[in-house]
Design a protein around this motif. Structure first.
Motif, PDB file in Angstrom:
ATOM      1  N   GLY A   1       0.730  -1.342   0.086  1.00 13.25           N
ATOM      2  CA  GLY A   1       0.110  -0.128   0.043  1.00 13.25           C
ATOM      3  C   GLY A   1       1.006   1.240  -0.094  1.00 13.25           C
ATOM      4  O   GLY A   1       2.097   1.328   0.328  1.00 13.25           O
ATOM      5  N   PHE A   2       0.068   2.497  -0.321  1.00  6.49           N
ATOM      6  CA  PHE A   2       0.675   3.647  -0.349  1.00  6.49           C
ATOM      7  C   PHE A   2      -0.194   4.743   0.440  1.00  6.49           C
ATOM      8  O   PHE A   2      -1.355   4.619  -0.203  1.00  6.49           O
ATOM      9  N   GLN A   3       0.078   5.557   1.067  1.00  4.34           N
ATOM     10  CA  GLN A   3      -0.681   6.402   1.627  1.00  4.34           C
ATOM     11  C   GLN A   3      -1.030   7.808   1.016  1.00  4.34           C
ATOM     12  O   GLN A   3      -0.485   8.068  -0.198  1.00  4.34           O
ATOM     13  N   SER A   4      -2.388   8.440   1.291  1.00  2.00           N
ATOM     14  CA  SER A   4      -2.605   9.697   0.735  1.00  2.00           C
ATOM     15  C   SER A   4      -3.460  10.421   1.785  1.00  2.00           C
ATOM     16  O   SER A   4      -4.133   9.685   2.747  1.00  2.00           O
ATOM     17  N   TYR A   5      -3.803  11.560   1.572  1.00  2.00           N
ATOM     18  CA  TYR A   5      -4.806  12.216   2.555  1.00  2.00           C
ATOM     19  C   TYR A   5      -6.106  12.017   1.947  1.00  2.00           C
ATOM     20  O   TYR A   5      -6.325  11.678   1.033  1.00  2.00           O
ATOM     21  N   THR A   6      -6.842  11.945   2.859  1.00  2.00           N
ATOM     22  CA  THR A   6      -8.464  11.832   2.878  1.00  2.00           C
ATOM     23  C   THR A   6      -8.637  13.201   1.853  1.00  2.00           C
ATOM     24  O   THR A   6      -8.117  14.059   2.079  1.00  2.00           O
ATOM     25  N   SER A   7      -9.959  12.983   1.396  1.00  2.00           N
ATOM     26  CA  SER A   7     -10.268  14.045   0.300  1.00  2.00           C
ATOM     27  C   SER A   7     -10.758  15.142   0.948  1.00  2.00           C
ATOM     28  O   SER A   7     -11.199  15.139   2.244  1.00  2.00           O
ATOM     29  N   LEU A   8     -10.526  16.517   0.317  1.00  2.00           N
ATOM     30  CA  LEU A   8     -10.780  17.844   0.996  1.00  2.00           C
ATOM     31  C   LEU A   8     -12.205  17.964   1.769  1.00  2.00           C
ATOM     32  O   LEU A   8     -12.440  18.365   2.794  1.00  2.00           O
ATOM     33  N   PRO A   9     -13.243  17.676   0.854  1.00  2.00           N
ATOM     34  CA  PRO A   9     -14.726  17.721   1.871  1.00  2.00           C
ATOM     35  C   PRO A   9     -14.657  16.768   2.955  1.00  2.00           C
ATOM     36  O   PRO A   9     -15.469  17.194   3.815  1.00  2.00           O
ATOM     37  N   VAL A  10     -13.777  15.708   3.074  1.00  2.00           N
ATOM     38  CA  VAL A  10     -13.747  14.912   4.102  1.00  2.00           C
ATOM     39  C   VAL A  10     -13.036  15.540   5.290  1.00  2.00           C
ATOM     40  O   VAL A  10     -13.349  15.510   6.384  1.00  2.00           O
ATOM     41  N   ILE A  11     -11.986  16.299   5.045  1.00  2.00           N
ATOM     42  CA  ILE A  11     -11.119  16.991   5.827  1.00  2.00           C
ATOM     43  C   ILE A  11     -11.840  17.912   6.563  1.00  2.00           C
ATOM     44  O   ILE A  11     -11.589  18.424   7.684  1.00  2.00           O
ATOM     45  N   LYS A  12     -12.857  18.665   5.588  1.00  2.00           N
ATOM     46  CA  LYS A  12     -13.494  19.774   6.403  1.00  2.00           C
ATOM     47  C   LYS A  12     -14.531  19.130   7.240  1.00  2.00           C
ATOM     48  O   LYS A  12     -15.055  20.132   8.217  1.00  2.00           O
ATOM     49  N   THR A  13     -14.772  18.041   7.372  1.00  2.00           N
ATOM     50  CA  THR A  13     -15.633  17.441   8.366  1.00  2.00           C
ATOM     51  C   THR A  13     -15.000  17.197   9.910  1.00  2.00           C
ATOM     52  O   THR A  13     -15.538  17.064  10.867  1.00  2.00           O
ATOM     53  N   TYR A  14     -13.448  17.339   9.894  1.00  2.00           N
ATOM     54  CA  TYR A  14     -12.813  17.393  11.325  1.00  2.00           C
ATOM     55  C   TYR A  14     -11.805  18.453  11.409  1.00  2.00           C
ATOM     56  O   TYR A  14     -11.255  18.604  12.510  1.00  2.00           O
ATOM     57  N   ALA A  15     -11.509  19.381  10.386  1.00  2.00           N
ATOM     58  CA  ALA A  15     -10.667  20.376  10.605  1.00  2.00           C
ATOM     59  C   ALA A  15     -11.023  21.744  10.175  1.00  2.00           C
ATOM     60  O   ALA A  15     -11.838  21.839   9.243  1.00  2.00           O
ATOM     61  N   ASP A  16     -10.937  22.578  11.160  1.00  2.00           N
ATOM     62  CA  ASP A  16     -11.087  24.055  10.895  1.00  2.00           C
ATOM     63  C   ASP A  16     -10.251  24.578   9.598  1.00  2.00           C
ATOM     64  O   ASP A  16      -9.273  24.103   9.502  1.00  2.00           O
ATOM     65  N   PRO A  17     -10.476  25.785   9.078  1.00  2.00           N
ATOM     66  CA  PRO A  17      -9.924  26.231   7.750  1.00  2.00           C
ATOM     67  C   PRO A  17      -8.217  26.504   8.662  1.00  2.00           C
ATOM     68  O   PRO A  17      -7.464  26.082   7.827  1.00  2.00           O
ATOM     69  N   LYS A  18      -8.092  27.106   9.875  1.00  2.00           N
ATOM     70  CA  LYS A  18      -6.866  27.205  10.390  1.00  2.00           C
ATOM     71  C   LYS A  18      -5.967  26.075  10.291  1.00  2.00           C
ATOM     72  O   LYS A  18      -4.690  26.126  10.642  1.00  2.00           O
ATOM     73  N   ASP A  19      -6.664  24.858  10.538  1.00  2.38           N
ATOM     74  CA  ASP A  19      -5.835  23.681  10.646  1.00  2.38           C
ATOM     75  C   ASP A  19      -5.636  22.944   9.404  1.00  2.38           C
ATOM     76  O   ASP A  19      -4.947  21.723   9.232  1.00  2.38           O
ATOM     77  N   MET A  20      -5.917  23.487   8.138  1.00  3.12           N
ATOM     78  CA  MET A  20      -5.834  22.659   6.974  1.00  3.12           C
ATOM     79  C   MET A  20      -4.246  23.019   6.585  1.00  3.12           C
ATOM     80  O   MET A  20      -4.120  23.990   5.458  1.00  3.12           O
ATOM     81  N   ASN A  21      -3.417  22.416   7.291  1.00  2.00           N
ATOM     82  CA  ASN A  21      -1.877  22.587   6.958  1.00  2.00           C
ATOM     83  C   ASN A  21      -1.339  21.377   7.470  1.00  2.00           C
ATOM     84  O   ASN A  21      -1.688  20.765   8.484  1.00  2.00           O
ATOM     85  N   VAL A  22      -0.536  20.660   6.488  1.00  2.00           N
ATOM     86  CA  VAL A  22      -0.252  19.292   6.645  1.00  2.00           C
ATOM     87  C   VAL A  22       0.587  19.185   8.227  1.00  2.00           C
ATOM     88  O   VAL A  22       0.782  18.064   8.657  1.00  2.00           O
ATOM     89  N   ALA A  23       1.290  20.069   8.586  1.00  2.00           N
ATOM     90  CA  ALA A  23       1.779  20.358   9.926  1.00  2.00           C
ATOM     91  C   ALA A  23       1.172  20.747  11.080  1.00  2.00           C
ATOM     92  O   ALA A  23       1.566  20.863  12.088  1.00  2.00           O
ATOM     93  N   SER A  24      -0.227  21.006  10.916  1.00  2.00           N
ATOM     94  CA  SER A  24      -0.986  21.561  11.830  1.00  2.00           C
ATOM     95  C   SER A  24      -1.227  20.340  13.053  1.00  2.00           C
ATOM     96  O   SER A  24      -1.298  19.053  12.422  1.00  2.00           O
ATOM     97  N   PRO A  25      -1.254  20.368  14.076  1.00  4.89           N
ATOM     98  CA  PRO A  25      -1.594  19.238  15.223  1.00  4.89           C
ATOM     99  C   PRO A  25      -2.830  18.540  14.877  1.00  4.89           C
ATOM    100  O   PRO A  25      -2.823  17.481  15.206  1.00  4.89           O
ATOM    101  N   VAL A  26      -3.777  19.247  14.348  1.00  3.58           N
ATOM    102  CA  VAL A  26      -5.107  18.463  14.187  1.00  3.58           C
ATOM    103  C   VAL A  26      -4.743  17.534  12.823  1.00  3.58           C
ATOM    104  O   VAL A  26      -5.087  16.130  12.736  1.00  3.58           O
ATOM    105  N   MET A  27      -3.856  17.941  11.606  1.00  3.19           N
ATOM    106  CA  MET A  27      -3.592  16.740  10.713  1.00  3.19           C
ATOM    107  C   MET A  27      -2.764  15.935  11.011  1.00  3.19           C
ATOM    108  O   MET A  27      -2.679  14.869  10.649  1.00  3.19           O
ATOM    109  N   GLU A  28      -1.608  16.282  12.069  1.00  6.02           N
ATOM    110  CA  GLU A  28      -0.929  15.301  12.535  1.00  6.02           C
ATOM    111  C   GLU A  28      -1.621  14.182  13.262  1.00  6.02           C
ATOM    112  O   GLU A  28      -1.294  13.151  13.357  1.00  6.02           O
ATOM    113  N   LEU A  29      -2.533  14.697  14.014  1.00  7.57           N
ATOM    114  CA  LEU A  29      -3.350  13.730  14.769  1.00  7.57           C
ATOM    115  C   LEU A  29      -4.256  12.759  14.063  1.00  7.57           C
ATOM    116  O   LEU A  29      -4.382  11.433  14.378  1.00  7.57           O
ATOM    117  N   HIS A  30      -4.537  13.473  13.001  1.00  5.49           N
ATOM    118  CA  HIS A  30      -5.368  12.600  11.809  1.00  5.49           C
ATOM    119  C   HIS A  30      -4.348  11.715  10.726  1.00  5.49           C
ATOM    120  O   HIS A  30      -4.600  11.565   9.627  1.00  5.49           O
TER     121      HIS A  30
END
Length: 821
Positions: A517-546
């Motif tokens: 297997g090889f990873q990717s991020y989940t799709s942007l509409p799905v990211i919006k269900t768990y992250a606020d706009p300020k957290d939409m950065n791959v190094a944010s604590p929210v993105m790192e927890l996910h």
């Protein structure tokens, strides 16, 4: 409160129960079947565990004991009554009117404790105490004769390997770690009228004249001797046997002779013919879906080692599929409908196999019914994964009962092709200091567990196929099946975990690859269900927890540097991560399919997600198709063409694979595309492939591909299949891509509610991806367009569009993804 009618045999106790923490501090209601976390979230006592960093906030739930209780009334409590309970998670005590009737510690077993002596006329009370899995695991670890290690990267919540519950509940490198608990199946009160049916199993004898003898075995249970009429029904034939039963178990057999059977075949190989089998008593009945077929596992030695191929009804089947994990991290958020949607997406992407991975559940009956109907063969792991496990007598006895119940419950499903002892337990022997220092002790302990599983399986289903572990090079072979590719099934993780190039997939020749297997991020509409706009950065604590795989975000970004110019913003970073994920798995599958019949299966990791997270899945949590799933549909097509470079990189060969029963011929057109999207024709080829084979249709010298261009092709097959693709000799980042000029030239809503889009390109558009916040599926996506070409795309929304309002679509392509203009 529920009332049982006079002379009733069954009282369904599902529905609303009272939920209380054992310390009395928290009280609300819970719907059973269901889980505690979802009930607390519904009552607003905890936040949504999936949003932001709430995973860290809800850890206290699993650290407490919980009490479930309700009342019911009985007008006639006399008789032999018992509770019927399954999927009870996990260490639990059940009380009826204050008396203990059950101590349970295995969520994979069915429990039927007698309760007749505890019932009374009028109101009765039932209480279930769910003990904290965290506390129970620690207690059991402390009682082991020697320490049993678990994988802390997969199980940040400790000692889950002590308990017979889904191992991924304690975390995993794709799952939330909250150790859920609850009851996810049946909870009912039943009265025993002479006898009940405990099991119905079948065995098939396929005779030389084509007829099939179906032996049906019904295991009855009675408290006292008696006579009971048993009806067996199959395909309109119904017979009655009057059976004398004794106290305990009575086994009743009947054989149906089917002179002209309709055979069950995997998807793409024939019909999924099914028969309904029913066994009835006056007060009990069991119905099963039966498919008539033979399955063999071919492991004959050859020059490379030994084969690994499944043969169904005498025909070898190349297995195309993905690994299945639980449909949701929290049971209450799953459903038969959501499971059907996920499996339907697998079927729609030309799969014929699902591997039920060993760190989740033995799935509910409806899962296997769906696989039967869709022709999805099931590779069924027993539920042991990536840890070491106890081998004490009490643990092994518990496992033997679990295996006996699950195999007898499931083995009649035609979809189940193979039973596998565990996932990666042999490899786990090399992961821990304890087992590396004292390998003999832990190897013997593993062997005791593995043999217990094997013996219980073979007793319950003597004809079923057993495979000891995944990966495994063979029976009693404890070698390295992660890198040795000559025999058995292989897990090949060097590209992801060892950061090898995509080309590295072509360095191995698996007989059957059951994980890669090889990873990717989940799709942007799905990211919006768990992250606020300020957290939409791959190094944010929210993105790192996910992102649950250590170093996963860095590996996604590092791979982009290797192959692509870096994307211009966060949405394009997400898009490009999905494109490169699809390219990785495409590279592996196309090469391994071209090796047929040396390789006879590619089962990638993983089909689905348990929650919104960066992962190896091709389907988002909720069922959206990532870019990769659209690629899967193409590279798993039964007749497919792929461009594969030779080892020296001087030639590109076009592999033609035919998984069908008929010979196919193809018309193949090969061209080059320049950066303006103009096509220059190279050659037309006609090629033929015999049934169930792979051949080289033609080859191209790399010297024929001018600098600054890419190789492209289209094909049509005599059976109506077709496709197209491109190949870049080098890296995408070396291409001086020009603006694609994408336009939507026509957009309208069909009568059935689907939306039609005509997408046109002025220049070269690679990996065109359409996206909208509206949930739904596209007829195609992640496709290419040359200059002046138009593609008609149909978008089918998951729910009807309100007032016929068109969704707002976003468009991605490779050039605009990385352009800063």
């Amino acid at each position: 409160m529920t009332s049982l009618p006079t002379n009733g045999f069954n009282l369904d106790l599902s529905g609303s129960w009272k939920l209380t923490s054992a310390d009395g501090e928290v009280t609300t209601s819970i719907t059973l079947p269901g889980d505690v976390h979802t009930a607390l979230h519904a009552a607003e006592l905890i936040p949504d565990p999936y949003f932001g960093r709430n995973e860290e906030i809800v850890q206290w739930v699993a650290q407490r004991d919980w009490v479930l209780e309700r009342s019911f009334t009985l007008s006639e409590p006399d008789g032999d009554w018992y509770l019927d309970i399954d999927y009870l998670d996990t260490v639990a005590a059940v009380f009826v009117n204050g008396s203990p009737v059950l101590l349970a510690d295995n969520s994979f077993r069915r429990y039927r404790p007698d309760v007749g002596g505890q019932l009374k006329t009028g109101e009765n009370h039932i209480r279930i105490v769910l003990h904290s899995s965290i506390s129970a695991g620690a207690d059991r670890q402390a009682k082991q004769p020697f320490y049993i290690p678990y994988h802390p990267g997969n199980s940040p919540i400790a000692n889950g390997n002590m308990l017979r519950k889904p191992q991924c509940h304690f975390g995993w490198d794709w799952n939330i770690a909250i150790a859920p608990l609850g009851l996810y199946g049946t909870i009912a009160l039943r009265r025993l009228e002479t006898a009940r049916i405990d099991h119905v199993t079948t065995r098939q004898v396929h005779n030389l004249d084509g007829s099939v003898d179906l032996q049906v075995t019904a295991t009855l249970f009675a408290k006292n001797p008696g006579i009971v009429p048993v009806h067996f029904t199959l395909d309109g034939e119904r017979i009655r046997l009057d059976v004398g039963v004794g106290a305990g178990e009575t086994v009743v057999n009947h054989v149906f002779q089917i002179d002209k059977p309709r055979l069950w075949w995997p998807a793409g190989s024939g019909e999924q013919a099914l028969y309904t089998l029913t066994v009835e008593l006056p007060s009990d009945a069991v119905s099963k879906q039966i498919g008539l077929r033979t399955v063999e596992l071919i492991t004959t030695p050859d020059a490379a080692g030994s084969r690994f191929a499944l043969k169904v009804n005498g025909r070898e089947i190349f297995c195309r599929g993905a690994n299945w994990i639980p449909a949701d991290a929290l049971f209450s958020l799953s459903s038969p409908e959501k499971t059907e949607d996920l499996l339907q997406s697998a079927h729609a992407a030309n799969m014929n196999m699902i591997r039920v991975w060993g760190g989740g559940f033995y799935e509910h009956d409806y899962f296997y019914d769906l696989c039967d109907r869709m022709g999805l063969m099931v590779w069924q792991d027993f539920m042991f994964a990536c840890n070491l496990y106890p081998s004490t007598e009490d643990f092994l006895d518990n496992v033997a009962l679990e295996v006996d119940y699950q195999v007898r419950r499931l083995s009649s499903h035609p979809s189940i092709a193979l039973w596998c002892g565990d996932n990666e337990l042999v490899g786990a022997l090399t992961w821990f200091d304890e087992s590396k220092k004292d390998r003999d002790r832990y190897l013997v302990s593993y062997d005791r567990l593995n043999r217990t599983i094997e013996q219980a399986m073979k007793k319950a289903a003597p004809d079923a196929i057993w495979w000891p572990s995944s990966p495994a090079s063979g029976y009693l072979d404890f070698g390295d099946a992660w890198h040795a590719d000559g025999s058995g099934d292989m897990h090949y993780w060097s590209v992801w975990h060892e950061n090898k190039s995509f080309d590295n997939y072509r360095s191995v020749r698996p007989r059957f690859c059951s994980e890669f297997g090889f990873q990717s991020y989940t799709s942007l509409p799905v990211i919006k269900t768990y992250a606020d706009p300020k957290d939409m950065n791959v190094a944010s604590p929210v993105m790192e927890l996910h992102q649950k795989n250590a170093g996963g975000n860095e590996r996604i970004a590092g791979t982009m540097f290797r192959y692509f110019r870096f994307p211009k913003d966060f949405p394009n970073f997400v898009y490009l991560s999905q494109i490169q994920q699809g390219l990785a798995i495409k590279t592996a599958v196309e090469y391994w399919r071209s090796l047929k019949p040396h390789c006879m299966g590619t089962i990638y990791w993983q089909l689905n997600d348990t929650w919104p997270v960066a992962s190896w899945s091709s389907l988002d949590h909720g069922g959206r198709w990532k870019a990769m799933h659209y690629l899967v549909k193409r590279f798993f097509q039964p007749v497919a063409v792929a461009a594969i470079p030779d080892e020296d990189g001087k030639q590109i060969r076009f592999s033609l694979v035919n998984d069908t029963l008929a010979e196919v011929s193809i018309d193949l057109s090969v061209s080059v595309l320049d950066m303006k999207g103009e096509r220059k024709h190279l050659k037309d080829v006609q090629a033929v492939c015999t049934p169930d084979a792979a051949v080289t249709a033609t080859s191209i010298d790399v010297s024929e591909i001018p600098a600054g261009t890419l190789l492209a092709w289209r094909f049509t097959a005599s059976n109506g299949m077709g496709g197209e693709g491109h190949y870049v000799h080098g890296t995408y980042k070396a291409l001086e891509l020009e603006a694609a000029g994408l336009m939507v030239t026509h957009e309208y809503v069909e009568e059935d509610g689907s939306v039609c889009l005509n997408v046109t390109a002025k220049g070269l558009a690679l990996f065109v991806m359409i996206e909208t916040e509206t949930d739904g599926k596209y007829s195609d996506n992640a496709f290419d367009l040359a200059a002046g070409e138009t593609r008609r795309i149909t978008f089918t929304p998951a729910k009807p569009l309100e007032g016929g309002t068109l969704p707002e679509f976003r468009f991605y392509d490779l050039q605009s993804c990385q352009s800063v203009d």
